[in-house]
Design an enzyme around this catalytic site. Structure first.
Site, short mmCIF file in Angstrom:
data_model
loop_
_atom_site.label_atom_id
_atom_site.label_comp_id
_atom_site.label_asym_id
_atom_site.label_seq_id
_atom_site.Cartn_x
_atom_site.Cartn_y
_atom_site.Cartn_z
N TYR A 138 30.99 -30.94 -0.85
CA TYR A 138 31.78 -32.15 -1.13
C TYR A 138 32.83 -31.93 -2.21
O TYR A 138 33.78 -32.69 -2.32
CB TYR A 138 30.88 -33.31 -1.55
CG TYR A 138 29.95 -33.81 -0.46
CD1 TYR A 138 30.10 -33.39 0.86
CD2 TYR A 138 28.92 -34.69 -0.74
CE1 TYR A 138 29.25 -33.83 1.86
CE2 TYR A 138 28.06 -35.14 0.25
CZ TYR A 138 28.23 -34.70 1.55
OH TYR A 138 27.39 -35.15 2.53
N ASP A 249 18.72 -40.31 2.94
CA ASP A 249 18.83 -41.51 3.79
C ASP A 249 17.71 -41.53 4.83
O ASP A 249 17.13 -42.57 5.12
CB ASP A 249 20.19 -41.54 4.51
CG ASP A 249 21.20 -42.38 3.73
OD1 ASP A 249 21.03 -42.50 2.50
OD2 ASP A 249 22.14 -42.90 4.36
#
Ligand code: NAD
Length: 354
Positions: A138, A249
């Site tokens: 990222y 998640d």
């Protein structure tokens, strides 16, 4: 213990008020807490034209820990990107150098029916994902989209970790494992990626300083499968930014309820920002319907991980268990036969159960 309280937007102020209520109850019993509030997100924009007002940042920097509600809402969706509420969150994480993200997935037995998995697979689940938050794919350079020699568009990102970045988050992972079940599973893809090869080497080096913690390694594809096959085999999962993004998640959904899960982001000195994983829920904001337990449990994490005050953290968690065992529920987790409470009444119930 100095705490900056940043309620934010939507249900943020409602759920934060309940966590503050619980912390005040502990303070009355002798815990030396100081709390001060400041606006962030849309509330920051309304108050000072900035989603992270200067005064809010200064308060957060001066505090030992930050308790955050949630930010965002339809009212702010048309603002220019730098003024949007989420920018306040990204900036405060960066300014405070919060590189380790802790996401627990704990399923209270009373809520086993809320999961999409069979109750016997998830009942009693209690795992912690420690995710590196400021490196990896990222943030790695170079990155971009360009025209290649064949004249077609080509996109690239760089997976990159310096050993110091791996080492500092590994230490946090092992320290957390020491406070829990003393098992740590490091997740990467060392069979294919050099970044993961280095990750594994450094984790093995750091492990020598924590001889009581049982270390194992797992490839990320297998970890994704094991999380739904037999999630109770895990205590602490330590992983990089992108793998952790996806696995955390997945793990939070094992518990089936977004209103129950807190999170922490820590720096090298265990200063942390603590927040529920849910957003500002504009659809129920201002209606006293939100579940405050994720924020209350975030406050418990704060006491455990920043202040090393396990006794107070255990008291809060036991209070939440007691409330659930009594059949008290907010709308998001209510099932037939239980008693429906509003947000404030749920906060009161936890205080009473302390
Ligand atoms: P959300 O988490 O706010 O809501 C998703 C659904 O879950 C909604 O139906 C909501 O009512 C419900 N829900 C969430 N928290 C709940 C709680 N505590 N009790 C009961 N029900 C709850 O996600 P969204 O709808 O995608 O986003 C809404 C806003 O929140 C957006 O502006 C988004 O940018 C922002 N957001 C902020 C954060 C954060 O502050 N960390 C995280 C995610 C989303």
């Amino acid at each position: 213990m100095k705490i900056a309280v940043l309620p934010g937007d939507g249900i943020g102020p409602e759920v934060t008020a309940q966590a503050v209520k619980v912390l005040r109850a502990l303070a009355r019993d002798g815990l030396a807490l100081e709390m001060e509030e400041a606006p962030i997100g849309g509330a920051g924009y309304d108050a000072a034209g900035d989603p992270l007002p200067e005064a809010t940042l200064r308060l957060a920097q001066a505090a030992d820990a930050v308790l955050l509600g949630a930010v965002g809402g339809p009212k702010y969706d048309t603002l220019a990107r730098p003024l949007r509420p989420e920018q306040g969150l990204l900036r405060i994480r960066k300014e405070l150098n919060l590189f380790a993200n802790l996401r627990p997935a704990r399923l209270y037995p009373e809520l086993a029916e809320a999961s999409t998995l069979r109750p016997e697979v998830v009942s009693g689940l209690d795992l912690m994902i420690v995710r590196e938050l400021t490196g990896d794919l990222y943030f790695g350079e170079p990155r971009g989209i360009h025209l290649n020699a064949a004249g077609e568009r080509e996109a690239y990102n760089t997976m990159r970790y310096a050993e110091s970045e791996i080492r500092r988050v590994a230490h946090i992972g092992f320290q957390i494992a020491m406070k829990r079940g003393k098992k740590l599973c490091s997740v990467e893809k060392a069979n294919v990626l050099e970044t993961s090869e280095l990750w594994r080497e450094v984790v093995i080096e750091v492990a020598r300083e924590y001889p009581e913690v049982a270390l194992s390694h797992m490839y990320v594809d297998n970890a994704a499968m094991q999380l739904v096959r037999n999630p109770k085999q895990f205590d602490v999962i330590l992983t990089g930014n992108i793998f952790g993004d996806i696995l955390s998640d997945e793990a939070s959904m094992l518990t089936g309820s977004i209103g129950m899960l807190g999170s922490a982001s820590l720096d090298a000195a265990s200063k942390g920002m603590y927040e529920p994983i849910h957003g500002s829920a504009p659809d129920i904001a201002g209606q006293d319907k939100a579940n405050p337990l994720a924020t209350i449990l975030s406050a418990a994490m704060m006491l455990r991980y920043t202040f090393s005050h396990d006794e107070a953290a255990n008291r809060i968690e036991a209070g939440v268990s007691k409330v659930l065992a009594k059949g008290l529920r907010t709308g998001d987790i209510v099932t037939p036969g239980c008693t429906l409470l509003g947000c404030a009444a749920m906060g009161d119930a936890v205080v009473a159960a302390l």
